[in-house]
Write an enzyme that holds these catalytic residues in place. Sequence first.
Site, PDB file in Angstrom:
ATOM      1  CD  GLN A 160      98.267 -65.522  26.266  1.00 40.06           C
ATOM      2  OE1 GLN A 160      99.196 -65.270  27.029  1.00 40.06           O
ATOM      3  NE2 GLN A 160      97.339 -66.419  26.538  1.00 40.06           N
ATOM      4  CB  SER A 161     104.940 -64.958  25.274  1.00 37.63           C
ATOM      5  OG  SER A 161     104.925 -64.121  26.397  1.00 37.63           O
ATOM      6  CB  THR A 162     104.445 -68.375  21.954  1.00 43.23           C
ATOM      7  OG1 THR A 162     103.681 -69.131  22.890  1.00 43.23           O
ATOM      8  CG2 THR A 162     105.801 -68.049  22.561  1.00 43.23           C
TER       9      THR A 162
END
Lengths: 822, 99
Positions: free
Chosen positions: A153-155
Amino acid sequence: MTVDALPLDTMQFTAQYELIRSQVINAARDAPHRDLGAQPRGVGLGLLLREGMPGWLGTIDSVIRASLSRRTMDAPLPKPADPLAECSIGSPWFSGVQRQDITTLLTSLVLSTRLVDPLLTDGRISVMPMNSEAHQKITAAHLSRMAYLYVRQSTLRQVFENTESTKRQYGLRDRAVALGWPLDRIVVIDSDLGQSGASAADREGFQRLVTEVSLGRVGIVLGLEVSRLARNNTDWHRLLELCALGDTLILDEDGLYDPAHFNDRLLLGLKGTMSEAELHVLRARLRGGILSRARRGELKQMVPVGFVHDVRDCVIMDPDAQVQAAVRLFFDTFRRTGSCLAVVKEFYAKDLLFPRRLRSGAHKGELVWTELLHCRARQIIHNPRYAGAFVFGRTKNRRLPNGKYSSRQVPSEDWILLRDTHPGYISWEDYLSNLERVKGNALAWSSERHHGPAREGPALLQGLVICGACGERMSVRYHSHRKAEIPSYWCGRRPMHRGEIGLCQTIHGGALDAAIGEILIEAMTPLSIEVALGVQQELATRQEEADRLRRQHVERAKYEAELAQRRFLKVDPDNRLVADVLEADWNAKLRAIAAAQEAYDKSAAADVSVVNDTERAELMALASDFPRLWRDPRTKMKDKKRMLRLLIDDVTLTKGDTVHVDIRFVGGATRSLDLPLPKSCVVLRTTDAAVVQEIDRLIDTYTDKEIADLLNERGVRTVVTTPWTAARIGRLRHIYQLTDRRTRLLAQGLLTPEDVATRYGVVISTVHLWRRRGLLRAHPVNDRGDFLYEIPQQDLPAKFAHKLVYQVDPVTSSSHSGRGAV
Amino acid sequence: MAYGDEHGAQVFTVTHPFHPLRGQTFDLLAVRNNWGGDRVSYAGPDGRLRTLPVEWTDVLEPDLVVTVGAGRAFFRTDHLRELRKLLDECVRQGEAPSC
């Protein structure tokens, strides 16, 4: 057995299935590959789903038979014509019970998969909408290796809030199981949760995945979508290449791909491109919003120390009076010293601290008091916030291959700058002035090209002197003389460039600086100030003409840019080398236009500025104020130099029989003068000829000691300004080869004591006695008591005469009687 | 002045009144910003690449104040203003006697 009767615990089925399958795979490892048949096939669920129960059992049976035959060697089992029938007849490995159990198990598994997978249609068993060719991509070689599921997940915010995506990514593990990988051979890499896919630099998990792929340990890579694996084409294609080389499959939510196949590779490449483009679009959207707010000055940014945001997010001065005082002191000190380093030094000298607001960490936002560093001082000077301006885009960050960021300064014309958006500690004019001063200081490193900042040294013309011989700028050297630093102006640049030894010329600075100072004072008259004001007035009245002349600079710059553009457009686009150079040249010309326009605006504003009566009076007062301040010993050398640079452009020095000095004033007038060459050290250490002559004359009458006393009484000093002594007179006689007093007296006919004793038939002591009694006139030869004697007119004194009466006054018998004649 | 001339050789003349090369004309090779200032590159008399500040040549238009002053003016008004500020600043700081 009906479907309803089957247990629907998929995990339990899966575990049992994996147990059987792993045993078969282990058997297959032991068996030679050729015994598996011409078509290498997997033995996992994928095979079962593709070919049904007979095919799956047949494959397992063949593997087992091959394994057994390898172990028995002597009695290989015949390959059955019908694997299913063979199995049913009585396989050496499958008993009837086992076969029943396996059949039940697999049927349950397949049916349960059909129930939970919405993609299954019309009783056709297919886990994924792939064609039959795609199903054949999974081989035993793939299944014998690991399956890597990559979860990202990106963040961190997405990790916590967008849990559905995470769940779907973990769900791919079931797909791997369905394709034939046992659970214990599925590796889930989820260490990159919270990491952006824009680069592989910080993604330890992705790097590990790539490593495993490159080592050939991975049979399949699973990712929910391509963007999970990489949002960077470089990383993505590198992974594809390694997968193709290592025969590793890639699976996403849409299908199964073999990167070694062109079509799959093409599709994956397109997906990677779209993934990167998607990231760009996302960023552009966010960036657009930020820029829009910044252009309105509404973007909330971190403010430098000295400012805070109020409850309405408006920038105000820090209510902490101590912080305000520190910032104000900083700018006041800079105004006085003109240098960031000087400010830092002064803060250190006074043991002052400067506030700093922590930007990160557990104590983010807290104010601490630390020492003022030079880099920090420069940041403050360059920050337009302190002048009450909103600014955005001063730097641009670029990500480096190692994952770190490189910050680049953006030209000020490209900033988003809004003035007077909040209160400031300095005015905008002060801000620009500070920048100019700092810029001038930075030019100190290019002394050959610029005069550099005014320094504390006593060389008045530091940075302003040009060599009249070669045209280069001269540098400054100092030497000490009686605890004072005396400047000299040197030019050694040309010999240095040519590898020659020596200097172009060197000129003593003491008398030169003094002469320049006097010329400045002479030039600073009410009349010269009137002339300068008159020129200003004339420019104001001829504003149109002046504007036309100044605009020529801009027009010329534009013309140059057009030429550069024309040259660029004419070049063959394929000739990239030339095209790149011309493009760079064009860009430079465009920047020159901006600079010319800025200079035009600045000059035009200066031209039309009107000098009112008050200002005129203040300027006219310079005629009296400047000389007074210049001559005052309390005025610092640094300030003198700053004054000088406002009045003089440069000074050209040419050394010949004299030092020829040419001065260019800032107004365009020039002045030249010749200064005598400074005396060399030898000359300076040489006694004046008049003094030598006088000493020569005095030797006729006096001894060395008497001469020294006499000169000291007159106030005459040696070249080193010390009093005369007998020894100094003696050395000077020796150096100048002056005839000593004894020789001179002998030449006059005076007799030595020995001659007198012989002449009168007495012993020498009698001669001395006669001299002391005044019977003989004697003259001192030196300061040690030696005398020469005059020949008496008569044959007196007679022997023992000294015992009778004094014939000569002893006081007048020596040369002291003639002292008054000197 | 041939600076920027598209045709033929570009030349410039040294206009600094006291420079040893004053009045001489050279082929202009480039005008580049070096060390924070524009410099004219040219082939010197000895054949070596040399540079000069662009202000010492006729590459730039002559300064307007200097042109109008015609050699009469020693000073410039804007610089005198700066000088006035500087003197006042010295007085304020108490580092110098009152003017």
